[in-house]
Design an enzyme around this catalytic site. Structure first.
Site, PDB file in Angstrom:
ATOM      1  N   MET A 189       0.814  -1.211   0.000  1.00 10.75           N
ATOM      2  CA  MET A 189       0.000   0.000   0.000  1.00 10.75           C
ATOM      3  C   MET A 189       0.851   1.267   0.000  1.00 10.75           C
ATOM      4  SD  MET A 189      -2.863  -1.287  -0.370  1.00 10.75           S
ATOM      5  CE  MET A 189      -3.819   0.221  -0.409  1.00 10.75           C
TER       6      MET A 189
ATOM      7  N   ASP B 209      10.578   3.133   5.682  1.00 12.00           N
ATOM      8  CA  ASP B 209      10.179   1.794   6.141  1.00 12.00           C
ATOM      9  C   ASP B 209      11.196   1.345   7.180  1.00 12.00           C
ATOM     10  OD1 ASP B 209       8.289  -0.655   4.725  1.00 12.00           O
ATOM     11  OD2 ASP B 209       9.873  -1.292   6.097  1.00 12.00           O
TER      12      ASP B 209
ATOM     13  N   SER C  24      -6.975  -0.917   7.738  1.00  7.69           N
ATOM     14  CA  SER C  24      -8.199  -1.526   7.202  1.00  7.69           C
ATOM     15  C   SER C  24      -9.192  -1.833   8.302  1.00  7.69           C
ATOM     16  CB  SER C  24      -7.864  -2.846   6.504  1.00  7.69           C
ATOM     17  OG  SER C  24      -7.108  -2.614   5.376  1.00  7.69           O
TER      18      SER C  24
ATOM     19  N   HIS D 169      -8.140   5.706   3.680  1.00  9.12           N
ATOM     20  CA  HIS D 169      -8.075   4.282   3.351  1.00  9.12           C
ATOM     21  C   HIS D 169      -8.126   4.048   1.850  1.00  9.12           C
ATOM     22  CE1 HIS D 169      -9.989   0.072   3.444  1.00  9.12           C
ATOM     23  NE2 HIS D 169      -8.737  -0.060   3.787  1.00  9.12           N
TER      24      HIS D 169
END
Ligand SMILES: NC(=O)c1ccc[n+]([C@@H]2O[C@H](COP(=O)([O-])OP(=O)(O)OC[C@H]3O[C@@H](n4cnc5c(N)ncnc54)[C@H](O)[C@@H]3O)[C@@H](O)[C@H]2O)c1
Length: 175
Positions: free
Chosen positions: A11, A30, A116, A137
């Site tokens: 994502m 990350d 989610s 989202h």
């Protein structure tokens, strides 16, 4: 607009592509530096395919890639106006990241989560400034799926949902 993306998985890199395609300067972080490398190599391959299929020009590909930078620590997000978190689906880990993030970003920085399934109000309640927090989202694959759910928490500042909704329209989503 300066945008930070936390998490360079499925994502995160997709959302980075969307923002960079729409002219934002994007920093991607990350916890696993190898993942950022893998994701950016993957993005280059995706964009090359789009050029081959004449969906975008090679100039546009260059522009998208030049809009994306790698952040090596959360401190690198200090000039971001919007940060979207897309890390592992774990409330404790997300909260830990938001707590550190808030020590680095400006008072006006908006913080969004791509979660989610975790309650946006419960995530937002852990922030020092819950009013700046909102669910944003995207669906998978983010560059292709037009729907983005904008989810204010009970604590989100009242005008923020509309602001993000308008930004998503600028990013060619929610149309
Ligand atoms: N995959 C989907 O279809 C989908 C769709 C919509 C929303 N989401 C949501 O988006 C988020 C990310 O999902 P994904 O599928 O991209 O996951 P993913 O596993 O592909 O990527 C998650 C990335 O987060 C990184 N990460 C883990 N902990 C971190 C930390 N503390 N700091 C920085 N980076 C960290 C990992 O190294 C990994 O690269 C989740 O909240 C998920 O629920 C996923």
């Amino acid at each position: 607009m300066n945008v930070g993306i936390i998490g360079a998985g499925t994502m995160g890199i997709g959302i980075a592509q969307v923002a960079a395609t729409n002219g934002c300067k994007v920093w991607v972080y990350d916890a696993n530096p190898k993942q950022v490398e893998t994701a950016t190599v993957g993005l280059e391959k995706t964009l090359t395919k789009l050029v081959d299929k004449q969906k975008i020009s090679s100039e546009k590909m260059g522009e998208i890639l030049s809009n994306i930078s790698i952040a090596t620590e959360l401190k690198d997000f200090k000039d971001c106006e919007l940060i979207i978190e897309a890390i592992i689906e774990n409330k404790e880990i997300k909260t830990k990241v938001f707590t550190e993030l808030e020590t680095h970003v400006s008072e006006n920085c908006i913080i969004g989560s791509n979660t989610s399934s975790i309650s946006i109000t419960s995530l937002g309640a852990e922030l020092r400034k819950p009013e700046r927090f909102i669910g944003i989202h995207f669906f998978n694959p983010a560059p292709l799926m037009p729907l983005v759910e904008v989810i204010p928490s009970l604590l989100t500042e009242k005008t923020l949902a509309e602001k993000i909704y308008n930004l998503m329209k600028d990013w060619e989503k929610c149309l």
